[in-house]
Design a protein around this motif. Sequence first.
Motif, mmCIF file in Angstrom:
data_model
loop_
_atom_site.group_PDB
_atom_site.id
_atom_site.type_symbol
_atom_site.label_atom_id
_atom_site.label_comp_id
_atom_site.label_asym_id
_atom_site.label_seq_id
_atom_site.Cartn_x
_atom_site.Cartn_y
_atom_site.Cartn_z
ATOM 1 N N UNK A 94 0.721 -1.323 0.144
ATOM 2 C CA UNK A 94 -0.027 -0.021 0.000
ATOM 3 C C UNK A 94 0.775 1.283 -0.075
ATOM 4 N N UNK A 95 0.084 2.422 -0.056
ATOM 5 C CA UNK A 95 0.600 3.557 -0.158
ATOM 6 C C UNK A 95 -0.082 4.634 0.774
ATOM 7 N N UNK A 107 -4.877 1.118 -0.217
ATOM 8 C CA UNK A 107 -4.694 -0.543 -0.021
ATOM 9 C C UNK A 107 -3.401 -0.903 0.889
ATOM 10 N N UNK A 108 -3.466 -0.097 2.271
ATOM 11 C CA UNK A 108 -2.475 -0.377 2.988
ATOM 12 C C UNK A 108 -2.906 -1.787 3.890
ATOM 13 N N UNK A 109 -1.891 -2.607 3.775
ATOM 14 C CA UNK A 109 -2.086 -3.810 4.776
ATOM 15 C C UNK A 109 -0.796 -4.363 5.222
ATOM 16 N N UNK A 110 -0.987 -5.188 5.921
ATOM 17 C CA UNK A 110 0.060 -5.914 6.802
ATOM 18 C C UNK A 110 -0.358 -7.236 7.877
ATOM 19 N N UNK A 111 0.622 -8.064 8.102
ATOM 20 C CA UNK A 111 0.219 -9.057 9.025
ATOM 21 C C UNK A 111 1.093 -9.032 10.109
ATOM 22 N N UNK A 112 0.955 -9.302 11.204
ATOM 23 C CA UNK A 112 1.571 -9.601 12.322
ATOM 24 C C UNK A 112 1.443 -10.917 13.120
#
Length: 221
Positions: A94-95, A107-112
């Motif tokens: 994402x930006x 579309x910012x996304x991440x997993x932890x």
Amino acid sequence: MKVTRMRYFTRLMFFGTCLLLFVSCGKDGSVDTTNITPGGSTGNGNGNASGAEAGNWKFISFQETTSQIVEVNTGSDAIKTITTREYTSENNTGNIRFDGNAMFFTSVAFTANGTMQVSYYTNGVFNVTQQVPFTGALPATTSAAYYKKIGADSLYFAIGVVTGIGLNGSVETKPAGYKLKSDGNKLYLTLAINETTTQTDAGITQKVTTNTTNVTTLQKQ
């Protein structure tokens, strides 16, 4: 005697774990981030997009270090859990764009993923430390959040912005203040949350003290 104590201790651990998850889901307290006075819901109103944050950025990573202390008095026992967690996000996409008044997520996304260390105490006596796995994710998010620019290096979001993943794996949002630091083509946004809440439910008082530092890293586009 040993069997009785083990059953008693097991019940305390179960109670402490349930309490940890309950508090993580339900806590809602005041936040002291960067000692910034809230500035309303529509940014700073001056349209100033010349700061270090101005422009388009690629989302690189999200790092978190958290320590949370939960203290409960059941009437017969004082139970305390100390949970620590540290992780760096994965699958980052994402930006983010800043225009001087608002921050725009695209579309910012991440997993932890990682392990929490949970230590249990009963009446001031250490019982045991457990390694508890956790997982969470910020799904692809496209949104906007207004901010107020404070000086040259601080942003305050009065309405609420994504501040990380809770201990129970859910996405957390709240009013927050960030410190900015630029280094070449990188921009670092640091959030410090220090909060204490006290609640009483069914005669049981719980005190929750949370200290969290989050660092979001962006790269100039």
